[in-house]
Design a protein around this motif. Structure first.
Motif, PDB file in Angstrom:
ATOM      1  N   GLU A   6      32.421  12.899  41.179  1.00 19.97           N
ATOM      2  CA  GLU A   6      32.295  11.470  40.889  1.00 19.97           C
ATOM      3  C   GLU A   6      30.852  11.009  41.020  1.00 19.97           C
ATOM      4  OE1 GLU A   6      36.207  11.911  43.347  1.00 19.97           O
ATOM      5  OE2 GLU A   6      34.159  12.679  43.390  1.00 19.97           O
ATOM      6  N   CYS A  22      33.570  10.531  36.369  1.00 23.10           N
ATOM      7  CA  CYS A  22      34.096  11.722  37.034  1.00 23.10           C
ATOM      8  C   CYS A  22      33.977  12.866  36.029  1.00 23.10           C
ATOM      9  CB  CYS A  22      35.533  11.517  37.457  1.00 23.10           C
ATOM     10  SG  CYS A  22      36.353  13.004  38.096  1.00 23.10           S
ATOM     11  N   ARG A  45      44.682   6.160  51.598  1.00 22.84           N
ATOM     12  CA  ARG A  45      44.235   6.290  50.224  1.00 22.84           C
ATOM     13  C   ARG A  45      45.292   5.678  49.306  1.00 22.84           C
ATOM     14  NH1 ARG A  45      41.513  11.892  48.464  1.00 22.84           N
ATOM     15  NH2 ARG A  45      40.583  11.405  50.497  1.00 22.84           N
ATOM     16  N   TYR A  95      37.926   8.022  44.541  1.00 21.18           N
ATOM     17  CA  TYR A  95      38.136   9.431  44.229  1.00 21.18           C
ATOM     18  C   TYR A  95      38.799   9.566  42.854  1.00 21.18           C
ATOM     19  CZ  TYR A  95      37.692  10.027  49.311  1.00 21.18           C
ATOM     20  OH  TYR A  95      37.255  10.016  50.617  1.00 21.18           O
ATOM     21  N   TRP A 113      40.874  17.188  43.568  1.00 26.67           N
ATOM     22  CA  TRP A 113      40.208  15.945  43.961  1.00 26.67           C
ATOM     23  C   TRP A 113      38.700  16.128  43.982  1.00 26.67           C
ATOM     24  CZ3 TRP A 113      42.912  11.436  45.234  1.00 26.67           C
ATOM     25  CH2 TRP A 113      44.294  11.569  45.314  1.00 26.67           C
ATOM     26  N   GLN A 115      34.894  14.598  45.524  1.00 32.10           N
ATOM     27  CA  GLN A 115      34.422  14.332  46.896  1.00 32.10           C
ATOM     28  C   GLN A 115      34.330  12.844  47.186  1.00 32.10           C
ATOM     29  OE1 GLN A 115      32.440  14.827  44.369  1.00 32.10           O
ATOM     30  NE2 GLN A 115      30.898  13.221  44.611  1.00 32.10           N
ATOM     31  N   GLY A 116      34.414  12.028  46.150  1.00 31.42           N
ATOM     32  CA  GLY A 116      34.401  10.579  46.332  1.00 31.42           C
ATOM     33  C   GLY A 116      33.032   9.964  46.137  1.00 31.42           C
TER      34      GLY A 116
END
Length: 123
Positions: A6, A22, A45, A95, A113, A115-116
């Protein structure tokens, strides 16, 4: 397997806009629905938005409907989250994730996913 990275987060004032990106690795990006989730400090989350594999169907949590738009470019292996009219309550780590099953609003439906990226909205 898909690797997700991201970008695009930052510190903005209320009412501003941000666009998150992303980027996905691998040649199978277009075979996954993609989702955005967020996690605020001290909170679980939560689902934000989802887009299907070819980009013609989307879903949103109620609190972002009309303000956020999810989109994807399968040629670029990238999914986006355009965020307008940001509010302080949108502050969170955002995320992206690759969806492998239903339902699209469930964290358990996503296997891969990023890493944000931090989004902070000041009042």
């Amino acid at each position: 397997q898909v690797q997700l990275v991201e970008s695009g987060g930052g510190l903005v004032q209320a009412g501003a806009s941000l666009r998150l990106s992303c980027a996905a690795s691998g040649r199978t990006f277009s075979s996954y629905g993609m989702g955005w989730f967020r996690q605020a400090p001290g909170k679980e989350r939560e689902f934000v938005a989802q887009i299907n594999r070819n980009g013609d169907s989307t879903s949103y949590t109620n609190s972002v409907k009309g303000r956020f738009t999810i989109s994807r470019d399968n040629a670029k292996n990238t999914v986006y989250l355009q965020m307008n009219s940001l509010k302080p309550e949108d502050t969170a780590v955002y995320y992206c994730a690759a969806q492998v099953k239903l339902p699209p609003w469930s964290i358990g439906a996503y296997d891969y996913w990023g890493q944000g990226t931090q989004v902070t909205v000041s009042s």
